[in-house]
Design a protein around this motif. Structure first.
Motif, short mmCIF file in Angstrom:
data_model
loop_
_atom_site.label_atom_id
_atom_site.label_comp_id
_atom_site.label_asym_id
_atom_site.label_seq_id
_atom_site.Cartn_x
_atom_site.Cartn_y
_atom_site.Cartn_z
N VAL A 16 -15.03 5.82 -19.58
CA VAL A 16 -14.32 5.65 -18.31
C VAL A 16 -14.33 7.00 -17.60
O VAL A 16 -13.78 7.97 -18.11
N LYS A 17 -15.01 7.05 -16.45
CA LYS A 17 -15.17 8.31 -15.72
C LYS A 17 -14.52 8.20 -14.34
O LYS A 17 -14.54 7.14 -13.72
N LEU A 18 -13.93 9.32 -13.89
CA LEU A 18 -13.36 9.41 -12.55
C LEU A 18 -13.92 10.66 -11.89
O LEU A 18 -13.88 11.75 -12.46
N GLU A 19 -14.47 10.47 -10.65
CA GLU A 19 -15.05 11.60 -9.92
C GLU A 19 -14.46 11.64 -8.52
O GLU A 19 -14.18 10.60 -7.92
N ASN A 20 -14.30 12.87 -8.02
CA ASN A 20 -13.83 13.09 -6.65
C ASN A 20 -14.98 13.77 -5.91
O ASN A 20 -15.28 14.94 -6.14
N LEU A 80 0.83 -1.20 0.00
CA LEU A 80 0.00 0.00 0.00
C LEU A 80 0.86 1.26 0.00
O LEU A 80 1.82 1.36 0.76
N LYS A 81 0.49 2.18 -0.86
CA LYS A 81 1.16 3.48 -0.90
C LYS A 81 0.23 4.48 -1.59
O LYS A 81 -0.76 4.10 -2.23
N GLU A 82 0.56 5.73 -1.48
CA GLU A 82 -0.27 6.75 -2.10
C GLU A 82 -0.04 6.75 -3.60
O GLU A 82 1.11 6.83 -4.06
N ILE A 83 -1.15 6.67 -4.36
CA ILE A 83 -1.04 6.68 -5.83
C ILE A 83 -2.10 7.62 -6.38
O ILE A 83 -3.14 7.85 -5.76
N ASP A 84 -1.81 8.16 -7.56
CA ASP A 84 -2.77 9.03 -8.27
C ASP A 84 -3.58 8.13 -9.20
O ASP A 84 -3.07 7.65 -10.22
N ILE A 85 -4.82 7.87 -8.83
CA ILE A 85 -5.64 6.95 -9.61
C ILE A 85 -5.92 7.50 -11.01
O ILE A 85 -6.13 6.75 -11.96
N ARG A 86 -5.90 8.82 -11.15
CA ARG A 86 -6.11 9.42 -12.48
C ARG A 86 -4.99 9.00 -13.43
O ARG A 86 -5.24 8.58 -14.57
N LYS A 87 -3.74 9.07 -12.95
CA LYS A 87 -2.60 8.66 -13.78
C LYS A 87 -2.63 7.16 -14.04
O LYS A 87 -2.25 6.69 -15.12
N LEU A 88 -3.08 6.38 -13.03
CA LEU A 88 -3.14 4.92 -13.20
C LEU A 88 -4.13 4.54 -14.30
O LEU A 88 -3.88 3.63 -15.09
N PRO A 130 -10.77 14.25 -14.02
CA PRO A 130 -10.54 15.60 -13.49
C PRO A 130 -9.13 16.08 -13.83
O PRO A 130 -8.21 15.28 -14.08
N GLU A 131 -8.95 17.38 -13.82
CA GLU A 131 -7.63 17.93 -14.16
C GLU A 131 -6.64 17.74 -13.02
O GLU A 131 -5.45 17.52 -13.25
N GLU A 132 -7.11 17.79 -11.78
CA GLU A 132 -6.19 17.67 -10.64
C GLU A 132 -6.03 16.20 -10.27
O GLU A 132 -6.85 15.34 -10.64
#
Length: 608
Positions: free
Chosen positions: A529-533, A461-469, A493-495
């Motif tokens: 494929v959608k990503l929401e925060n 486990l580690k911190e990852i940016d799911i958007r980049k993944l 999202p952009e961020e």
């Protein structure tokens, strides 16, 4: 012969035609009654042939006398020309025609009618006969008679009405007899089939009895409203006239009311036949909502006191019985305590008895609870042991299959490179190569699923940016996406959206879901494929349009080895979504499937 007759009488077509005939004949009877109402034909024409012997003629005598007395009182009343009369009282004398006197009317030799001592008396050839009692003005003297032409016209009208009513009455009572016969037949055969004496229920019989009875009441009420609204426009004709013709409004009223009668008859027929089937089946009362509520309430109360609801759980039932004994005994002790409040020795004994009862209750309850806990522990241990054995079996079998599969794939690969093979042999070798690789993939998936399900999976486990993944996953799958012919659209999202997870395992989840969407999407459609925060979770949604009808549920498609498209036999092991769901759960997230028409949605949520 008997079998053929039974087959005919119980066929659906025969019963349907009989039902239609009942509706048609009932509608015809209603139309006859409405026509009779509008025409003003006196139904008495069916019972009395001579007009002078009818009740209608007797009523006309009283009506004529009433009109003459009205003229004597100074009222303006028109009297038919065929009636000759003479009347006098203290104030005036009237006659029609003008020259007519009492003596002239008596000397005509025809029948005349005279008001005498409060009675209307008929005189024919010098013989008096009382017609009716009449409470008029005692000072009035009235005598009247009908001309022969007047009576002949009335008799002619009477005969015309009779000629018109007799065929209508024959049709009415013939329809009534037919209805009685057909309804009896339908009630007898409803629910029965040829060669089968069992009662078969129709779909409508699944409704509560109150619903069908309410439908019957609504149908009757609708008929009453329609009839009242239509008939309210017209007054009942006081006298039937020769050659009476209906107006267009009356004809429309007959048609409207007849349509309402047909609808009501059909509805009532369905209700009556449904009730007949329920009665034959012995479920008319039992199929009502009232009975079901009552039965449930009584059953609950009975089981509450006798513990029958806990029949399969002996320890729980033992607790229940002990509880009922404790409550009942405590209630009795409390009741007995009040009369003995002034008698301390007996009151103290009752208090001690209550303490003994409480001690007994808690002591034996504790033993029972210990037995229940032991049973829970044994059951849980058994389930855990069985689950471990299943996981170990799958893991061992998967592991043992890997080595021979690797050898098979290697030798098939060498065989593919051999020269001199025929085209057919090359085709067979190619099939072997594809199938062995598919088997290897299934074994690998099964091995990973077993480890994931058992919890025996190592996570980094580690911190990852799911958007980049997501972008990385789509980039590495670009060849597969291009080969599939399906376009992939992303809404990211952009961020950065940072979560704590295992990048390799999450990559496998995304790869499985996107690969599944590409395989089973309708050609020419798109995968989204959608990503929401949303502030607390990262929500990933993959949407595709299915190429086949989805006849499964959201729960079924997540089961192991379940394949949504049963027609497919080449690709897919039925483990992809199951592995994705198991990995997602181990990573602390949630995965669910939503089916909306032909759209297939996979939604994953991971805490930020």
């Amino acid at each position: 012969m008997d079998t053929k007759l039974r087959s005919f009488s119980r066929s659906s077509l025969t019963k349907f035609l009989a039902f239609l005939l009942v509706v048609a004949m009932t509608t015809a009877m209603g139309a006859i009654l409405i026509y009779t109402y509008f025409s003003g034909i006196n139904p008495e024409v069916l019972l009395t042939k001579d007009y002078k012997n009818s009740e209608a003629f007797s009523n006309s005598l009283s009506y004529t006398l009433w009109n003459i007395e009205g003229l004597l009182s100074g009222e303006e009343i028109e009297i038919d020309d065929g009636i000759v009369f003479f009347g006098t009282n203290e104030e005036r004398t009237i006659s029609h025609p003008f020259h007519i006197t009492e003596t002239i009317i008596k000397n005509t030799g025809s029948e005349y009618y005279i008001l005498k001592d409060g009675y209307l008396v008929s005189n024919e050839q010098g013989n008096d006969m009382m017609v009716s009692r009449y409470s008029g003005n005692p000072s009035n003297k009235v005598i009247f008679a009908f001309s022969q032409k007047y009576l002949e016209e009335k008799q002619e009208q009477w005969d015309l009405g009779r000629d018109r009513m007799i065929p209508l009455a024959a049709m009415f009572f013939g329809s009534l007899g037919g209805i009685i016969f057909l309804v009896s037949y339908l009630i007898i055969v409803t629910g029965k089939k040829a060669g089968d004496e069992h009662i078969h229920l129709a779909p409508i019989d699944k409704l509560f009895t109150e619903i069908i009875l309410a439908a019957a009441i609504i149908a009757i009420g609708s008929l009453a409203l329609v009839s009242g609204a239509q008939l309210g426009y017209f007054d009942y004709p006081e006298v039937w006239k020769t050659g009476f013709d209906l107006t267009s409004m009356q004809s429309l009223a007959i048609f409207t009311i007849s349509a309402a009668i047909a609808f009501t008859t059909g509805a009532l027929g369905v209700v009556i036949l449904s009730s007949a089937r329920r009665i034959k089946k012995g479920m008319f009362i039992k199929s009502s909502l009232t009975y079901k509520i009552w039965d449930k309430a009584v059953g609950f109360l009975r089981s509450f006191f006798d513990g029958s609801r806990m029949e399969s759980f002996p320890l729980t039932r033992k607790l229940h019985r002990r509880q009922m004994i404790f409550v009942g005994a405590s209630f009795i002790i409390v009741l007995l305590s009040f009369p003995f409040l002034s008698m301390p020795p007996i009151f103290i004994m009752l208090v001690i008895l209550e303490f003994v009862l409480v001690y007994w209750y808690f002591k034996f309850n504790k033993e029972t609870f210990e037995e229940i806990n032991k049973g829970f522990d044994d059951s849980l241990e058994g389930k855990m042991k069985a689950e471990r054995m299943k996981v170990n079996l799958i893991t061992n079998v998967s592991h043992d299959l890997k080595t021979p599969l690797t050898s098979i794939i290697s030798y098939v690969d060498l065989l593919k490179r051999e020269d001199g093979l025929s085209d057919q042999a090359k085709e067979y070798v190619g099939i072997l190569y594809d199938k062995s690789n598919r088997l290897k993939s299934i074994v690998s998936d099964l091995f990973e699923l077993a480890k994931s399900t058992s919890g025996d999976i190592k996570l980094e486990l580690k911190e990852i940016d799911i958007r980049k993944l997501i972008q990385q996953t789509l980039g590495e799958m670009s060849d597969i996406i291009e080969t599939s012919g399906i376009q992939v659209r992303t809404e990211l999202p952009e961020e950065a959206v940072v979560i704590t997870s295992d990048g390799n395992k999450l990559y496998r989840v995304l790869q499985n879901i996107i690969d599944n969407a590409l395989k089973y999407s309708l050609k020419g459609t798109r995968v989204y494929v959608k990503l929401e925060n949303n502030g607390t979770d990262a929500k990933v949604t993959v949407i595709n349009t299915s190429a086949y009808e989805m006849s499964f549920t959201e729960e079924e498609i997540l089961q192991r080895f379940y394949r949504g498209d049963e027609a497919r036999s080449g690709e897919g092991s039925g483990l992809g979504l199951s592995i994705a769901e198991s990995f997602t759960r181990n990573l602390g997230g949630r995965l669910k499937v939503v089916i909306d028409g032909d759209q297939f949605k996979v939604i994953m949520e991971f805490p930020l």
